[in-house]
Every structure is written in C-alpha cells, then in structure tokens.
Write an enzyme that holds these catalytic residues in place. Structure first.
Site, PDB file in Angstrom:
ATOM      1  N   THR A 268     -59.435  10.923  -0.709  1.00 25.40           N
ATOM      2  CA  THR A 268     -57.712  11.084  -0.831  1.00 25.40           C
ATOM      3  C   THR A 268     -57.358  12.342  -1.788  1.00 25.40           C
ATOM      4  O   THR A 268     -58.324  12.522  -2.705  1.00 25.40           O
ATOM      5  CB  THR A 268     -57.146   9.749  -1.306  1.00 25.40           C
ATOM      6  OG1 THR A 268     -57.729   9.539  -2.609  1.00 25.40           O
ATOM      7  CG2 THR A 268     -57.292   8.732  -0.604  1.00 25.40           C
ATOM      8  N   ASP A 269     -56.312  12.839  -1.590  1.00 23.51           N
ATOM      9  CA  ASP A 269     -55.920  13.215  -2.659  1.00 23.51           C
ATOM     10  C   ASP A 269     -55.465  12.485  -3.884  1.00 23.51           C
ATOM     11  O   ASP A 269     -55.558  11.219  -3.523  1.00 23.51           O
ATOM     12  CB  ASP A 269     -54.317  14.096  -2.445  1.00 23.51           C
ATOM     13  CG  ASP A 269     -53.931  15.267  -3.385  1.00 23.51           C
ATOM     14  OD1 ASP A 269     -54.663  15.104  -4.538  1.00 23.51           O
ATOM     15  OD2 ASP A 269     -53.045  16.071  -3.097  1.00 23.51           O
ATOM     16  N   TRP A 270     -55.301  12.942  -5.242  1.00 22.00           N
ATOM     17  CA  TRP A 270     -55.202  11.872  -6.132  1.00 22.00           C
ATOM     18  C   TRP A 270     -54.189  10.886  -6.104  1.00 22.00           C
ATOM     19  O   TRP A 270     -53.173  11.457  -6.387  1.00 22.00           O
ATOM     20  CB  TRP A 270     -55.390  12.786  -7.574  1.00 22.00           C
ATOM     21  CG  TRP A 270     -56.776  12.972  -7.859  1.00 22.00           C
ATOM     22  CD1 TRP A 270     -57.239  12.885  -9.257  1.00 22.00           C
ATOM     23  CD2 TRP A 270     -57.870  13.501  -7.304  1.00 22.00           C
ATOM     24  NE1 TRP A 270     -58.483  13.076  -9.276  1.00 22.00           N
ATOM     25  CE2 TRP A 270     -59.187  13.516  -8.045  1.00 22.00           C
ATOM     26  CE3 TRP A 270     -58.268  14.021  -5.937  1.00 22.00           C
ATOM     27  CZ2 TRP A 270     -60.207  13.878  -7.699  1.00 22.00           C
ATOM     28  CZ3 TRP A 270     -59.342  14.533  -5.508  1.00 22.00           C
ATOM     29  CH2 TRP A 270     -60.456  14.252  -6.382  1.00 22.00           C
ATOM     30  N   GLY A 271     -54.455   9.863  -5.713  1.00 20.80           N
ATOM     31  CA  GLY A 271     -53.366   8.907  -5.646  1.00 20.80           C
ATOM     32  C   GLY A 271     -52.859   8.805  -4.308  1.00 20.80           C
ATOM     33  O   GLY A 271     -51.691   8.131  -4.101  1.00 20.80           O
ATOM     34  N   ALA A 272     -53.538   9.262  -3.063  1.00 24.55           N
ATOM     35  CA  ALA A 272     -52.925   9.386  -2.010  1.00 24.55           C
ATOM     36  C   ALA A 272     -53.202   8.125  -1.002  1.00 24.55           C
ATOM     37  O   ALA A 272     -52.983   8.013   0.177  1.00 24.55           O
ATOM     38  CB  ALA A 272     -53.358  10.483  -1.207  1.00 24.55           C
TER      39      ALA A 272
END
Ligand code: BGC
Length: 760
Positions: free
Chosen positions: A230-234
C-alpha cells in the site's frame, strides 16, 4: 542469501504469516528471528535516497541521512533520454546498496491530468508512452544493482486533493490508454519487484481492494510477479485487500489488521492459500534483495553530485532565445537577480524531500569557475514578498549591466505533495520584478525553477527563458553550464504549457467535489486535447530549443502496409545544421485514419530517440512500430484493437512541429460485427455486408418508388442521393418496418441472418 521458502511457509505460524503482511515500523518489514528471516528496509524515493534512521514520516518533516538529490521526475522526463534516466537509476541503486536499503519507493509515474496537481513535480509526463519508456529504463537500472523499486501510485492518483479517499470515476478505455499504460509498459519490460497501490478509489472500490486492478490486470494480464504494497496508510479493509491481491500493508496498523487476518483464516472467511500466496510472494521479494555479494560499502558522493549536475543540464528546456542572446559571453557584464540565484529551488516538498549533502547555486558555480557576475535579490528571500528597496537596487544593477539573468519560479509553498495548486501563477512580486528589469534592460534571461507549468505574463518582454524545472542539488552549476554554453540545452517539454488554466482538458472537473472526480475528458489528456482541438498553447508538448539547429528528413518505411502481427521499421535522417554540437529528440507520432468511427486523438506519441550530433553530422534514427502501436482499447471487444485503414506516421520535434509524414495502411481484420437493437445501415456498410445492403436497398426502392438506389424515388434538389445515403447510415435496422412495406417474413429473415452473422 538464499531463503528456504517452502520450509518457511511450512513453519511460520498463522500469526507470523499475518505479521509479515504489514510493516514493523515506518520503513521495515518484520523479522522472524527464530526462523532466521531478517527484516528488510524500504526508503523513498524516486530522485534521491530519503533513508530515515530514527523518526520516520512520510511527508518529509523529519530528517533523513545526508544524500544526493538528482533532478525530480518532471525534470528527468524532459530529457527524453532513456540512457540518462538509467544512469541516475544505477547511481541510486548504488546508494541504496551502500545504505542497506532493499527497495526504493519510486518511480512515481502518475499521468499529469491537470497542471495543478501538487505532485506533478515528481511525476513524469502527460503522455503514457513517454512515462512508460522512461520508467521502464529507470526500473531496469535500479534493479540491476540488486535493489528493488516500488512503481507508484497504482493507479489514477492524479491529484492531491482528498487523495486518500477520492473516488476516481473513469471509463476502462481511458484507464487503459492513459492512466494504466505506463504501469503496463514498466511491468512488461522491466519486471519491477513491487508496485505501490494508490490511496484513492477507482469507480467505487479502493485501489487496495480492487481485484480487477491488482490481480486480473496486473498479475494475470501483464504477468507481474512481485508484491503489491500500500501507499503509506492506504489500507481500507485488510481481508478484502488480501483477497484482491494486496500483499503488504505499510507502514502498519499496529497489529490491528494482522489480527483481522488471523481471525478471518480461523473463521474460514479467508482461505489459508490466499495468505500463503501473499507470504510466498513476500518471501521471494525479501530474497531478491538479500544479495550474495557484499553490499557496496560506500559511494562517492562528490561523483554523484557531478552526475546530478550533468543530468540537470540534459534535462533543461530552452523555451525562448530571441536574437540568440544565449549562450552568454563570460566576459560581458552580467547581473544575476532573484533569490533563487543564491538559493535555488531544486526539489519538491513531501515524501521525496532529500537531505542534500551539498547544494550548488548559480552564484556558487560562478565563483567556483571565476565567472564574474553581480547579484541582487530584487525581492525578499522568501521569493514571495515585494520589497521596494531591493527592487530599486536590482533595477540599478540591471541598468549598469549588459545582460540581466532573473532567477524565478515557484517557492516551496506553491507546490508540494499533499495539496494541489489553485492557479498557475508565480508570486506576483516575481512577475513584477521581471517586468521591472525588462523595462530597463533589453537583454534579459529568465531562469525558471518549478515543477510544473506557470503563467508567463512577461514572456513578450524578455529575450530568453531557460526552464530548469526542479533540477536537483547541482542545478546551479548546470544552469551556469547552459547559460555560458558549456552545455547545449536539449530538453523537451514532457507536458504542454497551456495559455490559460481555463484551456486545460479537465478544467471543469478538477479536482471534483471532494467525494469523487470524473475523468470526463476521457483519453483527451495533454496534447491529445490541445492538438485535437487545434488550440493555441503557450508551449507545446515535445518542444524545446537548442543552441544549434537540426533538420529531420528522408522519412522511410520498410513497408507501407501492415498485417496483423506485423511491424515496420521507420527511419529518418537527422542533421546538425548549426554551429555547435548538440542533441535532438526525434519524435514519432501516429495519426489515425480520418474516417474512424472511434473517437481518437489527432495523433499520439509512439516513439522517440535522443540523438547527439557533431556540427554537420547526420545520423539515421530508426524505430520499430508494430501493430499494437496503432491500437486503441476497444471496450466492446475488451482488448486492444488496431482498426484497418490508412494511418499517418508523423515525425518532428514537438507535437506541433511535424516536419515529415507518410501514410501506412493497416490491413488488419475489421472489428467483429455484433448485431444489437441499435445496429444501423451504416454499421452494415462498415462491416462490409454488401449482400444484405443490396437486399435492403431493393426493398426500400420499391417502397420509395425508385429503382436500385433508395433515393431515386425522392425528388432531387430537396433530398439528393448523398443526403439519403447519410440519413440511411444512421437508421437502425429495426426501424425498417416503419418506413418500408417489407413483408414480415423477409424482415424476420433479415434479422435472423444478422443474428447468425453476429460475433459472440
Ligand atoms: C507517498 C508515497 C511515499 C510514502 C512513503 C506517501 O505519502 O504518497 O509516494 O512513498 O508516503 O513516504
């Protein structure tokens, strides 16, 4: 280091397996010490190493180790140079190895849908072919150093506004042709180890949970064999995401989602095989970077700084050079004006922000090279606030010089990850400064530092404009190299500079209402829009000047017809007709047949080569185009489709400067005929069903009272045969019964025949 993957899968506990599917902290995966499985480290980013030792963050707030900042993506793309981007990729790979970083979080290859996207400085282009080619070269080079990449942000993440939740509403053709294409090219050509999934939703489903995106398309169609993080926090719903093909959640959910995975497996809601597949892929990824040979102990920072300088010079785009004001003579009286001369803006804000070990400004470079220039700021150091005293001093200095070089552009706060721009203007104080200097000094050069197009209200008042984009930590030295002719500019715009924001293709639909954003302009992004609409632009896609001149001629094809599966070699001669050595970017566009029922852009970039030429030298540039280059995504057929017809191959040095062109005929199969309630006479004509058309004509003729031709019964002058033909083309077959006395049997027979000939 070799991992015994079958052994690990057999011996990891359910909790350990779930744990491997999310990070241990901001930048590390979890180790499983009892089985000898080490943690691995990832770091941003695309144009430099942002390795954080202590406090991690993904917005560039906390410090990272000292490193080298290369030109940002927007600049690198302007080089149109696969070799250059490979060289930078190799150097970054070397740095990552030396610092023990397993995978670099980049390249960032989202398409520039609007010039306002805050992160455009990091992205490559408005064109998916260019972005895909450059990204593939970068990935291959980084990975050749045995360091992984994470190609980001997959997909349709083209704005910062509400990027973590916005729903991108976009049709499949637009996705395939514009927003997925560069990812597809990178995956097929360079096999990236990882892909980073974007924050946003696509058509109602978060990217992290989108099986069509992560499994059906990425893995099954394109053959991706790495992991998706994931993108950071996605992350949204962890279990759904795992089922959709999302392997690694970053940074982590503090164990929350690991527990959800365990519970879902225990409850029988998540088959263990799905978790095992993710773990298997993760282990393969870990192993890939655990090199046999020892890591490079260190790297030569100064040499990388020098490489960054060379790269920045090759990325620079010369937009204007009236009266050949540039290059400047080192012996003339030159005034440098503007705070960016002493403190250049060379990178953007956010997760790609590099803690540079050294920065060379243009003033530094001049003093190192004993070039005499005077300096005055003209406005305050923030680059935003006007200051009368400073302005007066700058005017005086410009008056007494022979040439004034104003360093201008966008200050940090004007463009950054995390938010979009709301306009394309530079600070008004800078615009006023340029105009004020231009009023007293006719020889004025503007050097621009910014990551995206800006309005240039002063353009007619200045002689030269040199666009350095965000050229990395050595940008000042590279600027001086170009200003004084040590380097010859050869960059070309990888995006169109519009005249007004209101002209941009998505003007009315960017950035949406906060919940969703509709990509209503479809495939008409960038020059596909401006060129199809014949709109005036400030500077077109592919444009850039040089200190020398080139001619492009003798366009030749190895064949003028192409069948299914075939290819053609296109060659052209390029000559340096000027007085300095330099490089030209030869661009190849394909224009579709004039009469094509599918709506397509007037032309699309399908090839480019950057070629270096000594004075008077000629080189032949060759590219290969296969049938795929002519295709569009056919939603009806669910595949790429190259319709038969006569296409044009255009060659030039910008999308608006086509110097030669030639025709080529595609003898590919027509689209399969599909009968439906909206099938018209025109569709039958296009499908070549002449026997049926003849029958119908006869039926119509008897009704309309004419002969063979249905128009013959009509009175010429009111409705002529051409008009009749046109009207008929749009008439659905089912309407035949309303306008003719076709007997019921014949009508039903006709419909049956069409259904039989219809493809599945
Ligand atoms: C960015 C990514 C970046 C990640 C880690 C996110 O905010 O969108 O591009 O790689 O943070 O810093």
């Amino acid at each position: 280091m070799k991992l015994d993957i079958p052994y690990l899968i057999a011996n990891l506990t359910l909790e350990e397996k779930a744990g491997l599917c999310s990070g241990a902290d901001f930048w590390h995966t979890k180790a499983v010490e009892r089985l000898g499985l080490p943690a691995i480290m990832v770091s941003d980013g695309p144009h430099g190493l942002r390795k954080q030792d202590d406090q991690g963050d993904h917005v560039g707030i906390n410090d990272s180790i000292k490193a080298v900042c290369f030109p940002a993506g927007s600049a690198m793309a302007s080089s149109y140079d696969r070799d250059l981007i490979s060289r930078v990729g190799s150097l970054l790979g070397e740095e990552a190895r030396a610092e023990g970083v397993h995978t670099l979080l980049g390249p960032a290859i989202n398409i520039k849908r609007s010039p306002l996207c805050g992160r455009n400085f990091e992205y490559l282009s408005e064109d998916p072919y260019l972005a895909g080619e450059l990204s593939a070269s970068y990935v291959a080079a980084v990975q050749a150093a045995n360091v992984g990449v994470s190609v980001k942000h997959y997909a349709a993440n083209n704005q910062e506004f509400r990027r973590m939740s916005v729903d991108t509403l976009v049709d499949e053709r637009t996705l395939r042709e514009i927003y997925l294409k560069a990812f597809e090219t990178t995956v097929r050509k360079s096999k990236p180890w990882t892909i980073m999934c974007a924050y946003n939703k696509i058509n109602g489903t978060y990217c992290c949970e989108n099986k069509w995106l992560l499994t059906d398309t990425l893995r099954d169609e394109w053959g991706f064999d790495g992991i998706v993080m994931t993108d950071w926090g996605a992350m949204n719903e962890r279990v759904d995401a795992l089922k959709a093909g999302l392997d690694l959640e970053m940074p982590s959910s503090n164990g929350l989602n690991d527990k959800k995975i365990v519970a879902a497996v225990e409850a029988g809601e998540l088959p263990l095989e799905v978790l095992d597949r993710a773990v298997q892929d993760l282990l393969v990824w870990f192993e890939r970077g655990l090199a046999e040979e020892p890591a490079i102990a260190s790297f030569d920072k100064e040499a990388h700084h020098e490489a960054s300088r060379k790269a920045a010079a090759q990325c620079a785009v010369l937009l204007k050079n009236e009266g050949d004001l540039l290059p400047l003579d080192k012996n003339s009286k030159i005034a440098f004006i503007g705070p960016f001369a002493g403190a250049p803006r060379f990178q953007g804000g956010g997760s790609s922000h590099i803690n540079c070990f050294k920065i060379t400004s243009a003033l530094d470079a001049c003093s190192q090279e004993n070039i005499e220039v005077t300096y005055s700021a003209g406005i305050s150091d923030d680059g935003i606030t006007a200051d009368d005293e400073l302005l007066k001093a700058a005017i005086e200095q410009a008056k007494s010089a022979e040439v004034a070089v104003v360093f201008a552009g966008l200050p940090d706060s004007f463009e950054s990850e995390g938010y979009d721009r709301s306009h394309m203007d530079m600070p008004q104080a800078q615009n006023q400064l340029i105009s004020a200097i231009a009023a007293v000094q006719p020889n004025i050069v503007v050097v621009l530092h910014k990551g995206s197009p800006v309005a240039m209200p002063w353009l007619n008042e200045v002689s030269a404009v040199l666009d350095m984009y965000l050229g990395g930590q050595a940008v000042g030295a590279a600027t001086v190299d170009i200003l004084f002719g040590e380097a010859n500019p050869s960059g070309k715009l990888a995006e169109t500079y519009p005249l007004r924001l209101e002209d941009t293709p998505c003007y009315l639909q960017f950035p949406g209402d906060g919940k969703s954003v509709t990509y209503g302009e479809g495939v008409f992004v960038g020059y596909r829009w401006y060129d199809s609409r014949k709109m005036e632009v400030l500077y077109p896609f592919g444009y850039g000047l040089s200190y020398t001149s080139f001619s492009i001629s003798e366009l030749k094809l190895t064949t003028d017809t192409l069948e299914e599966g075939g290819s053609v070699e296109v060659s052209v001669n390029v000559t340096n007709t000027g007085k300095r050595p330099g490089a030209e970017v030869v661009q190849f566009y394909i224009a579709p047949p004039a009469k094509l029922t599918k709506i397509r852009p007037v032309h699309e970039l399908k090839g480019f080569e950057k070629v270096y030429l000594e004075v008077g030298e000629t080189k032949t540039v060759k590219i290969k185009l296969d049938v795929d280059s002519f295709s569009y995504w056919s939603s009806e057929q669910g595949k790429w489709f190259a319709a038969p017809g006569v296409y044009t191959i255009e060659v030039g040095n910008s999308s608006r400067d086509i110097t030669c062109s030639t025709a080529i005929e595609l003898k590919t199969p027509a689209a399969p005929f599909r009968y439906s309630a909206s099938t018209t006479f025109g569709d039958l004509m296009d499908a070549g069903m002449n026997d049926i058309i003849d029958q119908l004509k006869q039926g119509m003729a008897s009704t309309l009272g004419g002969g063979e031709n249905p128009s013959e019964g009509a009175s010429e002058g009111v409705v002529n045969s051409q008009m009749m033909q046109e009207m008929m083309a749009g008439m659905p077959i089912h309407a035949l019964a309303s306008f003719t006395s076709i007997p019921e049997d014949s009508f039903n027979g006709l419909i049956n025949m069409l259904k039989q000939r219809s493809a599945e």
